[in-house]
Design a protein around this motif. Structure first.
Motif, PDB file in Angstrom:
ATOM      1  N   ALA A  45       5.606  61.265  -0.085  1.00 37.02           N
ATOM      2  CA  ALA A  45       5.957  62.686  -0.069  1.00 37.02           C
ATOM      3  C   ALA A  45       5.277  63.325   1.135  1.00 37.02           C
ATOM      4  O   ALA A  45       4.474  62.695   1.833  1.00 37.02           O
ATOM      5  CB  ALA A  45       5.543  63.372  -1.363  1.00 37.02           C
ATOM      6  N   TYR A  46       5.585  64.587   1.374  1.00 36.29           N
ATOM      7  CA  TYR A  46       4.954  65.296   2.484  1.00 36.29           C
ATOM      8  C   TYR A  46       4.721  66.754   2.107  1.00 36.29           C
ATOM      9  O   TYR A  46       5.364  67.312   1.207  1.00 36.29           O
ATOM     10  CB  TYR A  46       5.803  65.207   3.764  1.00 36.29           C
ATOM     11  CG  TYR A  46       7.063  66.044   3.745  1.00 36.29           C
ATOM     12  CD1 TYR A  46       7.064  67.360   4.226  1.00 36.29           C
ATOM     13  CD2 TYR A  46       8.258  65.532   3.252  1.00 36.29           C
ATOM     14  CE1 TYR A  46       8.209  68.127   4.204  1.00 36.29           C
ATOM     15  CE2 TYR A  46       9.406  66.291   3.227  1.00 36.29           C
ATOM     16  CZ  TYR A  46       9.388  67.595   3.705  1.00 36.29           C
ATOM     17  OH  TYR A  46      10.525  68.356   3.681  1.00 36.29           O
ATOM     18  N   GLY A  47       3.778  67.358   2.801  1.00 35.06           N
ATOM     19  CA  GLY A  47       3.509  68.776   2.668  1.00 35.06           C
ATOM     20  C   GLY A  47       3.590  69.428   4.034  1.00 35.06           C
ATOM     21  O   GLY A  47       3.235  68.825   5.046  1.00 35.06           O
ATOM     22  N   ALA A 169      -1.441  71.757   3.983  1.00 33.31           N
ATOM     23  CA  ALA A 169      -0.340  70.796   3.933  1.00 33.31           C
ATOM     24  C   ALA A 169      -0.704  69.578   3.083  1.00 33.31           C
ATOM     25  O   ALA A 169       0.146  69.027   2.383  1.00 33.31           O
ATOM     26  CB  ALA A 169       0.037  70.364   5.350  1.00 33.31           C
ATOM     27  N   ARG A 170      -1.966  69.164   3.129  1.00 29.05           N
ATOM     28  CA  ARG A 170      -2.408  68.026   2.306  1.00 29.05           C
ATOM     29  C   ARG A 170      -2.272  68.343   0.820  1.00 29.05           C
ATOM     30  O   ARG A 170      -1.822  67.502   0.033  1.00 29.05           O
ATOM     31  CB  ARG A 170      -3.859  67.674   2.632  1.00 29.05           C
ATOM     32  CG  ARG A 170      -4.044  67.010   3.987  1.00 29.05           C
ATOM     33  CD  ARG A 170      -5.474  66.554   4.190  1.00 29.05           C
ATOM     34  NE  ARG A 170      -5.633  65.906   5.495  1.00 29.05           N
ATOM     35  CZ  ARG A 170      -6.157  66.492   6.560  1.00 29.05           C
ATOM     36  NH1 ARG A 170      -6.590  67.744   6.479  1.00 29.05           N
ATOM     37  NH2 ARG A 170      -6.259  65.849   7.706  1.00 29.05           N
ATOM     38  N   GLU A 171      -2.686  69.556   0.425  1.00 31.39           N
ATOM     39  CA  GLU A 171      -2.583  69.933  -0.987  1.00 31.39           C
ATOM     40  C   GLU A 171      -1.124  69.929  -1.434  1.00 31.39           C
ATOM     41  O   GLU A 171      -0.805  69.446  -2.532  1.00 31.39           O
ATOM     42  CB  GLU A 171      -3.213  71.300  -1.202  1.00 31.39           C
ATOM     43  CG  GLU A 171      -4.732  71.324  -1.024  1.00 31.39           C
ATOM     44  CD  GLU A 171      -5.321  72.690  -1.280  1.00 31.39           C
ATOM     45  OE1 GLU A 171      -4.548  73.628  -1.582  1.00 31.39           O
ATOM     46  OE2 GLU A 171      -6.562  72.839  -1.201  1.00 31.39           O
ATOM     47  N   GLN A 172      -0.243  70.465  -0.608  1.00 26.70           N
ATOM     48  CA  GLN A 172       1.173  70.453  -0.962  1.00 26.70           C
ATOM     49  C   GLN A 172       1.710  69.022  -1.054  1.00 26.70           C
ATOM     50  O   GLN A 172       2.509  68.704  -1.942  1.00 26.70           O
ATOM     51  CB  GLN A 172       1.970  71.242   0.073  1.00 26.70           C
ATOM     52  CG  GLN A 172       1.727  72.739   0.057  1.00 26.70           C
ATOM     53  CD  GLN A 172       2.680  73.482   0.978  1.00 26.70           C
ATOM     54  OE1 GLN A 172       3.687  72.930   1.426  1.00 26.70           O
ATOM     55  NE2 GLN A 172       2.365  74.727   1.267  1.00 26.70           N
ATOM     56  N   SER A 199      -2.694  57.068   0.562  1.00 30.19           N
ATOM     57  CA  SER A 199      -2.871  56.977   2.014  1.00 30.19           C
ATOM     58  C   SER A 199      -2.169  58.135   2.686  1.00 30.19           C
ATOM     59  O   SER A 199      -1.211  58.700   2.147  1.00 30.19           O
ATOM     60  CB  SER A 199      -2.335  55.642   2.544  1.00 30.19           C
ATOM     61  OG  SER A 199      -0.953  55.510   2.249  1.00 30.19           O
ATOM     62  N   GLU A 200      -2.655  58.474   3.878  1.00 28.89           N
ATOM     63  CA  GLU A 200      -2.142  59.631   4.612  1.00 28.89           C
ATOM     64  C   GLU A 200      -1.711  59.232   6.018  1.00 28.89           C
ATOM     65  O   GLU A 200      -2.334  58.401   6.666  1.00 28.89           O
ATOM     66  CB  GLU A 200      -3.222  60.721   4.714  1.00 28.89           C
ATOM     67  CG  GLU A 200      -2.825  61.901   5.599  1.00 28.89           C
ATOM     68  CD  GLU A 200      -3.978  62.845   5.884  1.00 28.89           C
ATOM     69  OE1 GLU A 200      -4.116  63.279   7.042  1.00 28.89           O
ATOM     70  OE2 GLU A 200      -4.765  63.115   4.946  1.00 28.89           O
ATOM     71  N   GLY A 201      -0.639  59.861   6.457  1.00 29.59           N
ATOM     72  CA  GLY A 201      -0.227  59.775   7.851  1.00 29.59           C
ATOM     73  C   GLY A 201       0.291  61.134   8.259  1.00 29.59           C
ATOM     74  O   GLY A 201       1.327  61.574   7.772  1.00 29.59           O
ATOM     75  N   VAL A 237       2.047  61.623   2.956  1.00 29.34           N
ATOM     76  CA  VAL A 237       1.186  60.805   2.102  1.00 29.34           C
ATOM     77  C   VAL A 237       2.044  59.808   1.331  1.00 29.34           C
ATOM     78  O   VAL A 237       3.240  60.025   1.118  1.00 29.34           O
ATOM     79  CB  VAL A 237       0.366  61.664   1.107  1.00 29.34           C
ATOM     80  CG1 VAL A 237      -0.601  62.565   1.841  1.00 29.34           C
ATOM     81  CG2 VAL A 237       1.285  62.476   0.209  1.00 29.34           C
ATOM     82  N   SER A 238       1.432  58.726   0.910  1.00 27.85           N
ATOM     83  CA  SER A 238       2.074  57.743   0.035  1.00 27.85           C
ATOM     84  C   SER A 238       1.048  57.260  -0.971  1.00 27.85           C
ATOM     85  O   SER A 238      -0.160  57.256  -0.692  1.00 27.85           O
ATOM     86  CB  SER A 238       2.636  56.566   0.842  1.00 27.85           C
ATOM     87  OG  SER A 238       1.598  55.897   1.542  1.00 27.85           O
TER      88      SER A 238
END
Length: 245
Positions: A45-47, A169-172, A199-201, A237-238
């Protein structure tokens, strides 16, 4: 005596065959086997947040042509000094002005079936300017053009410190990830047991630069109008979730 020896030999064979079977029954399962015994779900998903920029970078410079290399460079240096003075007068600090290109190239005239003929030289000096007060951006562009700049590239808007926008954006992104995992779990008759990995990208998505031709058309106006708009900050994020019935 022969009967006893034959029985003993058979006992040894049976004992040797039985030992591996017992080990196979009592050996613990490997760590990798646990993955196959669990039901897992891999989702992404993404924020994204949008925010007004507080800085901009602009590419500008001076191009001059003359009959000789020395004349082209001398004319370029004189006009570039005027441009630099205009930038500093407009409140641009020396640390925010960086040379991005300095070149001198011969110019030729080409005719069919004729060797190239040298016609002169072209000198180019370009700088990348960081503007931290966007209310003065239009005035700065007008000032450098009036001072002799005849090359203006594009404007890129950005953020001095994107940390707050990235965290939002991370929280979303995490909320969207959890919601997607819950949806898949319900659709398959499961429920989420726990989050196994995350994990984050991330990627920063500024608006495209304003092209040079679009800005050149505005130079005839009294003040160059510049609209900063908004910049997008996106974090992807995944995660892997363990599901249960």
């Amino acid at each position: 005596m022969k009967m006893w020896m034959r029985a003993a030999a058979m006992g040894l064979v049976l004992g040797a065959a039985a030992a591996p079977m017992a080990l196979a029954q009592t050996a613990p399962a490997g760590a990798g086997d646990a993955v196959f015994r669990a039901t897992t779900l891999n989702v992404a998903a993404y924020g994204e947040t949008k925010i007004a920029p507080d800085m901009a970078t602009i590419n500008l410079g001076v191009m001059t042509e003359a009959a000789t290399a020395q004349e082209a460079m001398a004319a370029n240096a004189a006009r570039m000094n005027q441009v630099m003075a205009a930038l500093k007068k407009g409140g641009i600090a020396a640390k925010d002005i960086q040379t991005s290109q300095l070149s001198l190239e011969p110019q030729y005239h080409y005719e069919q079936n004729q060797p190239p003929r040298l016609t002169g030289y072209r000198a180019t000096n370009q700088v990348t300017v960081t503007v931290r007060d966007l209310t003065k951006l239009g005035q700065a562009v007008d000032a450098v053009v009036s001072a002799g700049a005849n090359q203006v590239g594009g404007i890129n808007f950005g953020l001095v410190d994107p940390t707050a926008a990235e965290n939002a954006a991370r929280e979303q992104a995490v909320k969207a990830l959890a919601a997607k995992a819950d949806l898949y779990a319900r659709a398959t008759g499961h429920r989420v047991l726990r989050l196994v990995t995350l994990s984050e990208g991330g990627s920063f998505s500024p608006p495209p630069p304003v092209p040079m031709m679009a800005m050149s058309a505005r130079y005839k106006e009294a003040d160059t109008a510049v609209s900063p708009g908004e910049v997008k900050v996106r974090v992807d994020v995944s995660g892997v979730y363990e599901l249960t019935r």
